[in-house]
Design an enzyme around this catalytic site. Structure first.
Site, short mmCIF file in Angstrom:
data_model
loop_
_atom_site.label_atom_id
_atom_site.label_comp_id
_atom_site.label_asym_id
_atom_site.label_seq_id
_atom_site.Cartn_x
_atom_site.Cartn_y
_atom_site.Cartn_z
N HIS A 199 0.90 -1.25 0.04
CA HIS A 199 -0.03 -0.02 0.09
C HIS A 199 0.86 1.28 0.00
CE1 HIS A 199 -0.20 -0.41 4.61
NE2 HIS A 199 0.86 -0.02 4.17
N ASN A 200 0.24 2.22 -0.69
CA ASN A 200 1.03 3.58 -0.91
C ASN A 200 2.29 3.45 -1.48
OD1 ASN A 200 -0.75 3.69 1.95
ND2 ASN A 200 -1.10 5.62 0.99
#
Length: 341
Positions: A240-241
């Site tokens: 994620h991210n």
């Protein structure tokens, strides 16, 4: 479909040595050549095959010097590997593509699917989904609510695109890949681990290819971003991210922890790993099984785990290999000193 050596040479900007009317109707590895096939030679380890190959035509670099005559017609080019890639792309583009929508596919009434798309059996197209012209959604693929798939994309069987993701044009995603699953976010509490909702999405730019069973997780907030022209091998993990810069390539089983930012034109070898919250500069080369735990500088070549400069690594490894010998010599020196006491 048949082509003459002269036609192929014109397509790749090559120079013919031999029969310009040699006929080609298939591709073959140089060691498995047969009449009517075109092969290529780019790896010096395979040079010995060129003298006996049965292929009718061989693409070969301008700088390759041969020790004796060959039977095949040669097409001299600057880069044989690049040239055969162009020919294979042309060959693939000439193959017929499936069209139409299977009656066994599900398409929500609010979805917008271009008329010339292919939607295979048991594919699922959710609410508000948009799929651009010429895209192919193969059997069992899922595009969930609110996602966008651009033009001339290919989602092979059993690809899963979660809700709210955006995929650009000419993107290829191979079987079993998952785009937009929840990132690995949990907060420790006295009772255990409390899940942190992942409310972001994934954005994939144009001309990306993603291998089979690769996972690109949605962000906690904001976007997990895959830049233009990125190529991810099978079994790659993008957490994620994360951000992957344009034209970066990552080999199988490479993995990124959360919020890692990899620059443009980087190369990551198989089973390489990246710690979270670090920045990998443009044109960084990361060797196989390398563990990158900190920021890098542009153009660095890293090997080892933890990662270190390639030259330093090889110098250190040379010492490491001699440790048994050095240990033995130290023992001998200690004994000699003690005997003199």
């Amino acid at each position: 479909m048949e082509f003459y050596a002269k036609q192929i040479a014109d397509l790749v900007g090559g120079r013919i040595e031999g029969n310009e009317n040699a006929v080609v109707n298939s591709f073959a590895k140089i060691e498995e050549g047969h009449e009517g096939a075109i092969s290529f030679l780019s790896n010096p380890k395979y040079t010995h095959y060129i003298y006996d190959t049965l292929s009718s035509v061989v693409l070969i670099g301008n700088d390759v010097k041969l020790e004796r005559p060959v039977k095949a017609t040669l097409i001299r080019v600057d880069n044989a590997y690049e040239s055969v890639a162009r020919l294979l792309q042309m060959y693939q583009s000439m193959q017929p593509k499936p069209t139409g929508t299977s009656p066994m596919a599900f398409i929500d009434e609010t979805a917008e699917v271009a008329e010339d798309c292919f939607i295979g059996a048991f594919a699922y197209i959710g609410k508000g989904v948009k799929i651009g012209r010429g895209s192919q959604i193969y059997p069992g693929a899922v595009v969930m609510d609110g996602s966008v798939v651009g033009e001339e994309c290919t989602l092979y069987p059993n690809v899963s695109v979660y809700h709210g993701c955006k995929i650009g044009n000419r993107v290829t995603i191979h079987s079993g890949a998952v785009i937009g699953a929840d990132g690995f976010g949990f907060a420790p509490t006295a009772e255990g681990y409390s899940k942190i909702p992942q409310i972001g999405n994934v954005v994939i730019d144009d001309d990306v290819e993603i291998g089979a069973n690769t996972c690109v997780d949605r962000s906690t907030m904001g976007t997990t971003h895959i830049g233009r022209g990125v190529k991810l091998d099978n079994l790659v993990q993008v957490a994620h991210n994360c951000e992957v810069g344009a034209n970066t390539v990552m080999s199988a089983q490479a993995g990124m922890a959360g919020s890692t930012k990899i620059g443009e034109w980087c190369m990551a070898g198989g089973q390489s790993g990246f710690s979270g919250h670090i920045k990998v500069a443009d044109k960084t080369f990361v060797g196989a099984q390398c563990g990158v735990i900190g920021n890098t500088k542009s153009g660095e070549q890293l090997i080892g785990s933890p990662a270190m400069d390639a030259k330093d690594y090889f110098r250190s490894f040379a010492v490491y290999r001699r440790l048994p010998e050095l240990y033995k010599r130290i023992g001998q020196l200690e004994k000699a000193i003690n005997d003199k006491r």
